[in-house]
Design a protein around this motif. Structure first.
Motif, PDB file in Angstrom:
ATOM      1  N   ALA A  57      31.400  37.555  46.948  1.00 19.45           N
ATOM      2  CA  ALA A  57      31.044  38.957  46.744  1.00 19.45           C
ATOM      3  C   ALA A  57      30.808  39.165  45.267  1.00 19.45           C
ATOM      4  O   ALA A  57      31.547  38.640  44.435  1.00 19.45           O
ATOM      5  CB  ALA A  57      32.157  39.875  47.242  1.00 19.45           C
ATOM      6  N   ALA A  58      29.755  39.870  44.972  1.00 22.19           N
ATOM      7  CA  ALA A  58      29.494  40.192  43.576  1.00 22.19           C
ATOM      8  C   ALA A  58      28.746  41.505  43.550  1.00 22.19           C
ATOM      9  O   ALA A  58      27.999  41.829  44.468  1.00 22.19           O
ATOM     10  CB  ALA A  58      28.667  39.112  42.900  1.00 22.19           C
ATOM     11  N   THR A  59      28.973  42.244  42.491  1.00 27.25           N
ATOM     12  CA  THR A  59      28.249  43.491  42.361  1.00 27.25           C
ATOM     13  C   THR A  59      27.834  43.635  40.914  1.00 27.25           C
ATOM     14  O   THR A  59      28.495  43.135  40.013  1.00 27.25           O
ATOM     15  CB  THR A  59      29.108  44.671  42.838  1.00 27.25           C
ATOM     16  OG1 THR A  59      28.416  45.869  42.537  1.00 27.25           O
ATOM     17  CG2 THR A  59      30.437  44.709  42.183  1.00 27.25           C
ATOM     18  N   THR A  60      26.733  44.249  40.701  1.00 23.13           N
ATOM     19  CA  THR A  60      26.253  44.408  39.336  1.00 23.13           C
ATOM     20  C   THR A  60      25.630  45.784  39.185  1.00 23.13           C
ATOM     21  O   THR A  60      25.209  46.394  40.174  1.00 23.13           O
ATOM     22  CB  THR A  60      25.240  43.314  38.989  1.00 23.13           C
ATOM     23  OG1 THR A  60      24.865  43.486  37.633  1.00 23.13           O
ATOM     24  CG2 THR A  60      24.016  43.380  39.853  1.00 23.13           C
ATOM     25  N   ARG A  61      25.585  46.218  37.957  1.00 23.11           N
ATOM     26  CA  ARG A  61      24.945  47.499  37.656  1.00 23.11           C
ATOM     27  C   ARG A  61      23.486  47.395  38.037  1.00 23.11           C
ATOM     28  O   ARG A  61      22.823  46.421  37.713  1.00 23.11           O
ATOM     29  CB  ARG A  61      25.089  47.773  36.165  1.00 23.11           C
ATOM     30  CG  ARG A  61      24.487  49.048  35.674  1.00 23.11           C
ATOM     31  CD  ARG A  61      24.953  49.279  34.241  1.00 23.11           C
ATOM     32  NE  ARG A  61      24.594  48.132  33.403  1.00 23.11           N
ATOM     33  CZ  ARG A  61      23.469  48.044  32.682  1.00 23.11           C
ATOM     34  NH1 ARG A  61      22.605  49.016  32.726  1.00 23.11           N
ATOM     35  NH2 ARG A  61      23.218  46.999  31.924  1.00 23.11           N
ATOM     36  N   THR A  79      21.280  38.461  39.386  1.00 25.52           N
ATOM     37  CA  THR A  79      22.650  38.486  38.888  1.00 25.52           C
ATOM     38  C   THR A  79      23.644  38.565  40.038  1.00 25.52           C
ATOM     39  O   THR A  79      24.606  37.797  40.107  1.00 25.52           O
ATOM     40  CB  THR A  79      22.836  39.706  37.972  1.00 25.52           C
ATOM     41  OG1 THR A  79      21.775  39.738  37.055  1.00 25.52           O
ATOM     42  CG2 THR A  79      24.153  39.630  37.257  1.00 25.52           C
ATOM     43  N   VAL A 121      23.212  37.917  43.263  1.00 20.84           N
ATOM     44  CA  VAL A 121      23.180  36.772  44.181  1.00 20.84           C
ATOM     45  C   VAL A 121      23.839  35.574  43.532  1.00 20.84           C
ATOM     46  O   VAL A 121      24.617  34.855  44.165  1.00 20.84           O
ATOM     47  CB  VAL A 121      21.722  36.464  44.587  1.00 20.84           C
ATOM     48  CG1 VAL A 121      21.652  35.172  45.338  1.00 20.84           C
ATOM     49  CG2 VAL A 121      21.172  37.581  45.435  1.00 20.84           C
ATOM     50  N   GLN A 122      23.574  35.379  42.248  1.00 20.73           N
ATOM     51  CA  GLN A 122      24.173  34.219  41.598  1.00 20.73           C
ATOM     52  C   GLN A 122      25.696  34.346  41.545  1.00 20.73           C
ATOM     53  O   GLN A 122      26.413  33.378  41.785  1.00 20.73           O
ATOM     54  CB  GLN A 122      23.621  34.059  40.188  1.00 20.73           C
ATOM     55  CG  GLN A 122      24.190  32.830  39.515  1.00 20.73           C
ATOM     56  CD  GLN A 122      23.463  32.482  38.246  1.00 20.73           C
ATOM     57  OE1 GLN A 122      22.795  33.310  37.667  1.00 20.73           O
ATOM     58  NE2 GLN A 122      23.586  31.260  37.823  1.00 20.73           N
ATOM     59  N   GLY A 123      26.172  35.553  41.228  1.00 13.19           N
ATOM     60  CA  GLY A 123      27.619  35.735  41.204  1.00 13.19           C
ATOM     61  C   GLY A 123      28.244  35.478  42.555  1.00 13.19           C
ATOM     62  O   GLY A 123      29.277  34.804  42.663  1.00 13.19           O
ATOM     63  N   GLN A 168      27.014  33.681  45.005  1.00 12.95           N
ATOM     64  CA  GLN A 168      26.894  32.256  45.318  1.00 12.95           C
ATOM     65  C   GLN A 168      27.962  31.463  44.597  1.00 12.95           C
ATOM     66  O   GLN A 168      28.550  30.535  45.137  1.00 12.95           O
ATOM     67  CB  GLN A 168      25.529  31.744  44.871  1.00 12.95           C
ATOM     68  CG  GLN A 168      24.423  32.009  45.848  1.00 12.95           C
ATOM     69  CD  GLN A 168      23.128  31.441  45.330  1.00 12.95           C
ATOM     70  OE1 GLN A 168      23.017  31.062  44.192  1.00 12.95           O
ATOM     71  NE2 GLN A 168      22.158  31.375  46.186  1.00 12.95           N
ATOM     72  N   LYS A 169      28.200  31.848  43.358  1.00  9.96           N
ATOM     73  CA  LYS A 169      29.181  31.115  42.570  1.00  9.96           C
ATOM     74  C   LYS A 169      30.562  31.266  43.190  1.00  9.96           C
ATOM     75  O   LYS A 169      31.317  30.296  43.282  1.00  9.96           O
ATOM     76  CB  LYS A 169      29.181  31.667  41.148  1.00  9.96           C
ATOM     77  CG  LYS A 169      29.866  30.788  40.159  1.00  9.96           C
ATOM     78  CD  LYS A 169      29.560  31.295  38.766  1.00  9.96           C
ATOM     79  CE  LYS A 169      30.176  30.393  37.731  1.00  9.96           C
ATOM     80  NZ  LYS A 169      29.818  30.815  36.394  1.00  9.96           N
ATOM     81  N   MET A 170      30.881  32.469  43.628  1.00  9.38           N
ATOM     82  CA  MET A 170      32.188  32.682  44.249  1.00  9.38           C
ATOM     83  C   MET A 170      32.268  31.945  45.573  1.00  9.38           C
ATOM     84  O   MET A 170      33.295  31.367  45.903  1.00  9.38           O
ATOM     85  CB  MET A 170      32.406  34.173  44.465  1.00  9.38           C
ATOM     86  CG  MET A 170      33.735  34.501  45.079  1.00  9.38           C
ATOM     87  SD  MET A 170      33.936  36.262  45.101  1.00  9.38           S
ATOM     88  CE  MET A 170      35.289  36.400  46.245  1.00  9.38           C
ATOM     89  N   ALA A 193      38.248  44.727  45.770  1.00  8.74           N
ATOM     90  CA  ALA A 193      37.387  45.582  44.957  1.00  8.74           C
ATOM     91  C   ALA A 193      36.187  46.096  45.734  1.00  8.74           C
ATOM     92  O   ALA A 193      35.562  47.058  45.317  1.00  8.74           O
ATOM     93  CB  ALA A 193      36.914  44.793  43.732  1.00  8.74           C
ATOM     94  N   THR A 194      35.850  45.479  46.833  1.00  8.90           N
ATOM     95  CA  THR A 194      34.658  45.926  47.566  1.00  8.90           C
ATOM     96  C   THR A 194      35.025  46.626  48.859  1.00  8.90           C
ATOM     97  O   THR A 194      34.208  46.722  49.763  1.00  8.90           O
ATOM     98  CB  THR A 194      33.749  44.739  47.887  1.00  8.90           C
ATOM     99  OG1 THR A 194      34.492  43.825  48.661  1.00  8.90           O
ATOM    100  CG2 THR A 194      33.258  44.058  46.667  1.00  8.90           C
ATOM    101  N   LEU A 246      33.612  39.583  41.806  1.00  8.91           N
ATOM    102  CA  LEU A 246      34.383  40.805  41.845  1.00  8.91           C
ATOM    103  C   LEU A 246      35.853  40.567  41.709  1.00  8.91           C
ATOM    104  O   LEU A 246      36.589  41.434  41.280  1.00  8.91           O
ATOM    105  CB  LEU A 246      34.104  41.513  43.161  1.00  8.91           C
ATOM    106  CG  LEU A 246      32.746  42.179  43.137  1.00  8.91           C
ATOM    107  CD1 LEU A 246      32.284  42.421  44.512  1.00  8.91           C
ATOM    108  CD2 LEU A 246      32.860  43.458  42.378  1.00  8.91           C
ATOM    109  N   PRO A 292      20.944  36.351  34.801  1.00  6.10           N
ATOM    110  CA  PRO A 292      20.532  34.975  34.558  1.00  6.10           C
ATOM    111  C   PRO A 292      19.017  34.901  34.491  1.00  6.10           C
ATOM    112  O   PRO A 292      18.318  35.634  35.184  1.00  6.10           O
ATOM    113  CB  PRO A 292      21.081  34.228  35.767  1.00  6.10           C
ATOM    114  CG  PRO A 292      21.179  35.244  36.833  1.00  6.10           C
ATOM    115  CD  PRO A 292      21.461  36.542  36.156  1.00  6.10           C
TER     116      PRO A 292
END
Lengths: 444, 304
Positions: free
Chosen positions: A67-71, A92, A94-96, A98-100, A395-396, B4, B29
Motif C-alpha cells: 500500500a502506498a499513497t502520495t500527494r 510514485t 505504484v512504485q511504493g 510494489q516496493k512494499m 494508515a489506509t 504507508l 521516480p
C-alpha cells in the motif's frame, strides 16, 4: 457501442489474467491523493469450487500486500488536468506499493471521481423461446434495452442489470433456469465523459501497466462504506473527496444512481487560504488540525497561529480564533451538502423505503459534520468508514480510502455487467456456426 | 514517497518559524528508475541478476585464467607441492618393515618381494597391491599388511603347513591340507616325516589321504605312499610291491577291513601282491606267481 463492449471485455479478460497471476493493483486517482494497493489472491476462497459469496463477503480471497499513497498532482475535480504530473504521481504510488509488496504488478484496476457521471435507467424485454431462461436469453434481453441518447463524447462506464422480471414476477436477481414467457430487465447505465476515461487509461498505459477494470469512485465507495443491510434496504453513499463529491444510491445490493458534485475538501482549503491569506499547504494543515463546522464559546478564545511564510514578521505572527476558521469552513461545507441534497432529490431518493445516508471520504472527517449533515440531508446520516480487508495497513483504513477499499472488493468480485454476457448470436451465419460447434461438442 | 507503514509522506512544513526551504524536490521516480525498479521486481530478471550474472562472471574469469597453460601448470605444481609437503610430514613417514609369523626363508622372500626404500611416506605405499603381491606366494596362506603408529609397516603372515609330499612326474612338491602347493622339495628324505601321495588329482583329496595314512598306523613302517587312480580312488602302496586297492566310497572302512585281516591272518606278510578292496563286499587277493602255482598244487592234491 460494440467498440466499448470489446474494450470492456478486454478489461475483463485482463482481470482474469491478473487473477491467474494472483497479483493485481488498485489505483485510486483522487484530487488530493493517489493511493495504490497491491492485492494478492491466494486465500482459501480462491480455490473454493462452490458458487456464491464466500466467507468474509468473499474478501478472504485476497490480501493487501502493498500500500502506498502520495500527494496527487495534476488532478482537478477528479479528472486528469496535467497528464505528465499525474503520471509521475501514479508512478510514485505504484512504485511504493510494489516496493512494499516486493512484487511486480502489471494489472491495475483504476477509479476516479470526476468525469460528470450521469445515470440512466434502461428497460428491455423479450419473449422467451425456450422454457427456461438461459445465459443467452439474458444476453438477448440486455441487448434489447433501448439505449438512450447519452450525448456526444460520452461513454458507458457501468451497465449493470439491477432487476429482472419474468412474466408478472419482478425483483428477480437471477432468472437463469426459471421458466416463463416474457423476460424483462431494468438496467442501470452510468456514462462518463469519454475524454476523461481515455486520459486515465492513457496515463496508466504510460506507466507500463495494463488496465484491468475501471470503476466510478462513487460506486466503489458505496460498496465498501455501506453495510449489507443498507445496500439491501436502500441507502446513499456520499464520498466527500478532495475535488469532487460522489454520491451513489444503492438498493437491493445494486447501484441504481450515481452522480458527482464538483465540490470537495479542496474548496474548503482554498476558502481558508483566501480568507486567511495563507499558502495552500498551511491552509490544509489548519483545516486538518483545527477545522470544524460547529463553533462554541470555547472556540472564540482558542487562537490559532496561522503564519504565512511571507518573511514579514507582522504577517507571519497573525492569529485567528477557531470560530473565525469555522465561519470560513461552514458555508462551504453546507454548500457541498446542499448540492448533494439537490442531486439526491433529483434522483428521487426520498421515494426509497429506507433513506440512510452514509458520509465517507476524506472530507467527511471534519469534526462536527455528523451534527451538520442531518440538518441538510435528513435524519438518518452516519459517518462511514470502509470495510476492513485483510492486510490493509492501519494508515489506509480511514474514511479517505473508502473508494480504494471498495475497488478491492470490486476487483475481487465484480458485479455482472452487460459485457459479461456474450453478444446474442442473432445473425444467421454466427448462429449456424454455433450450432455446428454445439453439434461437434455433443457428438464428440 | 514512502510505503504507508512508515508514516505519512510529504507532509508540508508550514510552521511559521521553520526556515523557508527551496522548492521541494519532486519525489516521483523518473521513468527510468520506475522501469528499472519494475524490472528488478520481475522474478526472472531478479534470478538472472542475483544468480546468473555472478555465476557467469566467476565462470568466465575462471575459464579465462585456466585457458593459459602456464596458469594451469602453476596451479597443478602448487597443488602437488602442498600435497608433497603434507605427505612428507614425520607423522606419515614409515621407517621400517616388520614381518611376523614367517619362517626365516619366507621372511627373506617377502623382503625381497617388497623392495621398499625406507623411510617412505605412507601415502606412497600401495598396501593392497603389496598385499596381493605377498599373497601370490604359494607358501603364504594369509597376509595382512598394516601401518602401525610409530611408522612401522607390519606384515603379518600365516604360512601354509605342509602335510604331504606330492610326487609328480617332474618334481616333488609339498602340499598342505587343502592341496595347495607350499614349496618344492629337492629330496624326499628331507621331509621323510610326511607321507607321499602321487597320481593326478592327488592334491584334490589330501584330507582323505591323511585319514587313510592315520588309519593305517599298524602298517606305518611299510607304507610307501598313496597313489590316486583315475582321480577317484586311492591305492595304498606298501613295500615289496604290495598294493591295497581301495574303493571310491568309504576307503577307510575298507582299509580297516584289510588291517583286520592282516592282524588276524597276517595277510600282508604273505605272498600277496594286491589286495583288491574296490568292491568291499568281495575282497579279492592277487597272489604272486609262485604262490598261485603252490595253491594249484595243493588243490590238485586234495582233489586226488
Amino acid at each position: 457501442m460494440t467498440e466499448l463492449y470489446q474494450q470492456q471485455r478486454a478489461m475483463r479478460a485482463m482481470r482474469r489474467a491478473a487473477m491467474q497471476r494472483g497479483v493485481i493493483a488498485i489505483l485510486d486517482i483522487g484530487t488530493s491523493k493517489i493511493g495504490c494497493l497491491v492485492l494478492r489472491f491466494d486465500g482459501p476462497e480462491q480455490f473454493r469450487d462452490a458458487d456464491g459469496v464466500g466467507s468474509l463477503a468473499g474478501q478472504s480471497a485476497f490480501r493487501v500486500i502493498g500500500a502506498a499513497t502520495t500527494r496527487s498532482r495534476g488532478v482537478r475535480f477528479g479528472e486528469i488536468d496535467a497528464m505528465q504530473e499525474t503520471e509521475r504521481a501514479i508512478r510514485t504510488a505504484v512504485q511504493g506499493a510494489q516496493k512494499m509488496a516486493n512484487t511486480r504488478v502489471d494489472h491495475v484496476v483504476a477509479t476516479f471521481s470526476g468525469a460528470s457521471p450521469r445515470s440512466y435507467g434502461l428497460a428491455g424485454s423479450i419473449e422467451l423461446s425456450g422454457a427456461a431462461v438461459s445465459e443467452d436469453d439474458i444476453a438477448r434481453v440486455l441487448a434489447a434495452c433501448e439505449m438512450p441518447p447519452i450525448g456526444e463524447g460520452r461513454e458507458v462506464l457501468h451497465a449493470q442489470p439491477v432487476n429482472f422480471a419474468l412474466d408478472h414476477r419482478s425483483g428477480l436477481s437471477d432468472p437463469r433456469g426459471q421458466i416463463g414467457n416474457r423476460l424483462s430487465v431494468d438496467m442501470h447505465v452510468l456514462t462518463v465523459d469519454s475524454n476523461v476515461v481515455r486520459n486515465v487509461v492513457y496515463c496508466i498505459k504510460r506507466c507500463d501497466l495494463e488496465v484491468a477494470g475501471i470503476a466510478s469512485s462513487a460506486y466503489a465507495a458505496g460498496i465498501s462504506a455501506l453495510v449489507e443491510d443498507e445496500q439491501e434496504l436502500g441507502a446513499a453513499c456520499i464520498d466527500m473527496g478532495g475535488g469532487a463529491t460522489g454520491l451513489s444510491i444503492f438498493i437491493k445490493k445494486h447501484m441504481i444512481y450515481a452522480d458527482s458534485v464538483r465540490l470537495g475538501g479542496d474548496h474548503v482549503t482554498s476558502d481558508i487560504s483566501k480568507g486567511l491569506q495563507v499558502p495552500w499547504a498551511i491552509a490544509e494543515r489548519i483545516k486538518t488540525f483545527y477545522g470544524g463546522v460547529y463553533a462554541t464559546g470555547m472556540d472564540d478564545r482558542e487562537r490559532i497561529e496561522i503564519g504565512g511564510q511571507s518573511g514579514d514578521w507582522e504577517k507571519d505572527r497573525r492569529t485567528v480564533s477557531r470560530s473565525e476558521l469555522i465561519g470560513i469552513m461552514r458555508p462551504r461545507v453546507e454548500e457541498i451538502l446542499e448540492e448533494v441534497r439537490d442531486r439526491l432529490d433529483a434522483a428521487g431518493f426520498d421515494h426509497l423505503p429506507s433513506q440512510q445516508i452514509v458520509l465517507t471520504g476524506g472530507a467527511s472527517q471534519i469534526p462536527g459534520l455528523d451534527g451538520l449533515a442531518p440538518k441538510i440531508l435528513g435524519q438518518q446520516v452516519r459517518i462511514g468508514r470502509p470495510l476492513r480487508v485483510q492486510g490493509l495497513p492501519q494508515a489506509t483504513t480511514g474514511a479517505a480510502f473508502a473508494s480504494g477499499v471498495g475497488l478491492c472488493l470490486f476487483a475481487a468480485h465484480p458485479q455482472d455487467e452487460w459485457w459479461d454476457f456474450d453478444i446474442p448470436a442473432t445473425s444467421y451465419p454466427a448462429r449456424s456456426l454455433r450450432w455446428a460447434m454445439k453439434w461437434f461438442k455433443d457428438n464428440w | 514517497m514512502q510505503p504507508l507503514s512508515l508514516g505519512p509522506a510529504s507532509a508540508p512544513t508550514p510552521h511559521p518559524e521553520a526556515p523557508a526551504r527551496g522548492p521541494r524536490r519532486d519525489p516521483a521516480p523518473s521513468r527510468l528508475t520506475y522501469r528499472v525498479h519494475r524490472m528488478w521486481l520481475t522474478p526472472l530478471y531478479r534470478a538472472l541478476l542475483r544468480v546468473g550474472l555472478p555465476t557467469f562472471v566467476i565462470l568466465t574469469a575462471a575459464g579465462w585464467f585456466l585457458s593459459d597453460p602456464a596458469n594451469r601448470l602453476a596451479i597443478s605444481d602448487k597443488v602437488a607441492e602442498i600435497r608433497r609437503s603434507v605427505e612428507t610430514r614425520p607423522e606419515f613417514m614409515v621407517k621400517l618393515m616388520a614381518v611376523d609369523g614367517a619362517s626365516p626363508v619366507v621372511d627373506a622372500a617377502i623382503r625381497a618381494l617388497l623392495p621398499v626404500e625406507f623411510p617412505v611416506s605412507s601415502f606412497d605405499l600401495d598396501l593392497p597391491a603389496m598385499q596381493a603381491k605377498v599373497a601370490a606366494l604359494d607358501v603364504i596362506a594369509a597376509v595382512d599388511i598394516v601401518i602401525r603408529p610409530g611408522g612401522v609397516m607390519a606384515v603379518r603372515v600365516t604360512e601354509r603347513q605342509p602335510v604331504a609330499v606330492w610326487r609328480t612326474r617332474e618334481a616333488l612338491e609339498l602340499i598342505d591340507a587343502t592341496g595347495h602347493r607350499v614349496a618344492s622339495l629337492a629330496d624326499r628324505a628331507a621331509r621323510s616325516d610326511l607321507p607321499v601321495v602321487a597320481g593326478r588329482g592327488a592334491d584334490q583329496s589330501v584330507p582323505e589321504a591323511l585319514a587313510l595314512i592315520r588309519a593305517a598306523t599298524p602298517l606305518a613302517d611299510r607304507i610307501r605312499g598313496l597313489v590316486r587312480v583315475s582321480e577317484r580312488r586311492w591305492d595304498m602302496v606298501l613295500d615289496h610291491g604290495q598294493r591295497i586297492l581301495l574303493p571310491e566310497a568309504d576307503p577307510v572302512a575298507a582299509l580297516e577291513q584289510v588291517l583286520a585281516l592282516d592282524q588276524a591272518q597276517d595277510l600282508m606278510s604273505r605272498n600277496v601282491t594286491h589286495v583288491d578292496m574296490r568292491n568291499p563286499l568281495r575282497p579279492t587277493l592277487r597272489l604272486a606267481p609262485p604262490a598261485v602255482a603252490e595253491l594249484r598244487r595243493i588243490r590238485s592234491l586234495s582233489l586226488e
